[in-house]
Motif scaffolding. Sequence first.
Motif, short mmCIF file in Angstrom:
data_model
loop_
_atom_site.label_atom_id
_atom_site.label_comp_id
_atom_site.label_asym_id
_atom_site.label_seq_id
_atom_site.Cartn_x
_atom_site.Cartn_y
_atom_site.Cartn_z
N ILE A 77 0.95 -1.19 0.07
CA ILE A 77 0.01 -0.23 0.02
C ILE A 77 0.88 1.24 -0.02
O ILE A 77 0.64 2.22 -0.76
CB ILE A 77 -1.15 -0.11 1.34
N CYS A 78 2.00 1.40 0.79
CA CYS A 78 2.98 2.50 0.88
C CYS A 78 3.25 2.58 -0.40
O CYS A 78 3.65 3.91 -1.05
CB CYS A 78 3.89 2.31 1.88
N ASN A 79 3.59 1.58 -1.28
CA ASN A 79 4.31 1.76 -2.62
C ASN A 79 3.22 2.29 -3.69
O ASN A 79 3.67 2.62 -4.67
CB ASN A 79 5.16 0.55 -2.90
N GLY A 80 2.23 1.65 -3.46
CA GLY A 80 1.02 1.85 -4.51
C GLY A 80 0.24 3.25 -4.30
O GLY A 80 -0.44 3.72 -5.24
N LEU A 81 0.33 3.57 -3.20
CA LEU A 81 -0.54 5.06 -2.83
C LEU A 81 -0.17 6.18 -3.46
O LEU A 81 -0.88 6.87 -4.03
CB LEU A 81 -0.32 5.26 -1.30
N PRO A 82 1.19 6.40 -3.88
CA PRO A 82 1.83 7.43 -4.50
C PRO A 82 1.23 7.35 -5.96
O PRO A 82 0.91 8.48 -6.86
CB PRO A 82 3.27 7.45 -4.62
N VAL A 83 1.06 6.06 -6.46
CA VAL A 83 0.83 5.91 -7.87
C VAL A 83 -0.78 6.28 -8.07
O VAL A 83 -1.20 6.84 -9.15
CB VAL A 83 1.14 4.35 -8.56
N ALA A 84 -1.35 5.62 -7.04
CA ALA A 84 -2.88 6.10 -7.06
C ALA A 84 -3.24 7.48 -7.01
O ALA A 84 -4.15 7.98 -7.77
CB ALA A 84 -3.65 5.22 -5.97
N ILE A 85 -2.28 8.31 -6.16
CA ILE A 85 -2.51 9.44 -6.10
C ILE A 85 -2.43 10.51 -7.50
O ILE A 85 -3.17 11.24 -7.81
CB ILE A 85 -1.74 10.30 -5.08
N GLU A 86 -1.21 9.91 -7.98
CA GLU A 86 -0.86 10.51 -9.58
C GLU A 86 -1.95 10.20 -10.49
O GLU A 86 -2.25 10.88 -11.50
CB GLU A 86 0.52 9.95 -9.79
#
Length: 269
Positions: free
Chosen positions: A188-197
Motif C-alpha cells: 500500500i505504501c508503494n502503491g498509494l503515490p501511484v494512485a494519487i498521481e
Amino acid sequence: MKNSLKRISALARLVVVDGIRRHALIGLVVLALGIEVSGLFFFSFVPRDIGRMLTDFIVTIGWCAGMVFLFFHAVQVMSWGEDRRVIHTLLARPLSRTEYVAGVFAGLLFLLLLLNALLGAIGYGVLALIRHWVGEVYFSHLGILEYILSWVGVLCIQAMILSAIVLFSGIIRGGFTVLLVSLTYYLICNGLPVAIEFFKDASPLARKFMVGLTLVFPNFSRFDYKGLIVALGKWPEVTTLALNLAYVVLYCALVLTLAAGIYNRRDLK
C-alpha cells in the motif's frame, strides 16, 4: 528512568545476541555477497551508464536483504504464537510491556544498522573495484557521501516498516498473519503515490483523502537517494534532509507509542 533504560538496553542486547546466534545476519550477508560477485560477470554487457546501473544494483541488493530480514526474522521475533512461551517470561515483572516494545525494536533496529553497514561496505568495495577496471570514462563519479546517504535512506524505510511490524504484532497473533499484514502495508505504501498521481484530476475531497492516507502509509520514494551517487552537484538541501529525518523519527515514535498502548491492554492468554 535510568533503570528503565537499563532494562530496555538489556533486552535489546538479548535480541541482538539472539539474531547473531541464529545467523540472521551472516546468511544475508553471504547471500548478498554472492549475488554481487555474480554481477561482476555481467557488468561488461552494459554499453553505457555502467555506474548508474551498478549503484542501483548494489543498493537494491542491500535493500532486498533488509526486507528479507524484516519479513522473516523480525516478524518471527515479534509475533505472538501459541508455541512461543518466551514472551510470558519477557513480559513478567520487572520488565514492563512498554519496555519490551522499546527493547525489541531497539535490538532489531541495531541488527538492521549492522546489516546495512556490512552490506554498504562490501558494496562500496565492489563499486570501487569495477570503477578501477572500466576506468573513469565509463564510471566517472562515485560519491562516498552520496553513497552513505543512499544507505541512510534505505535504513529509514526499514525502520518505519519495522515499527509497523511491532504494531501489527500487538494487534494480531501468529507469525504468518503478521507477515501477510506487513507485506500488505508495504504494498500500500508503494502503491498509494501511484494512485494519487492516477487520480490527480479527481475531486479535491478525494485527492485530499488520499494524500491524508500518506500519514499512515508513508511514501518511501522520498528516501530513495541512490540516483545521487553517480550525479555531480545534486546534493539535496539540508532542510529537506532534516525534514525527512524528523518525519522518520516522529513516525516511528508515534507507531511505537500506539504499539505500547496495545501491548499494555492485551491479554497474554
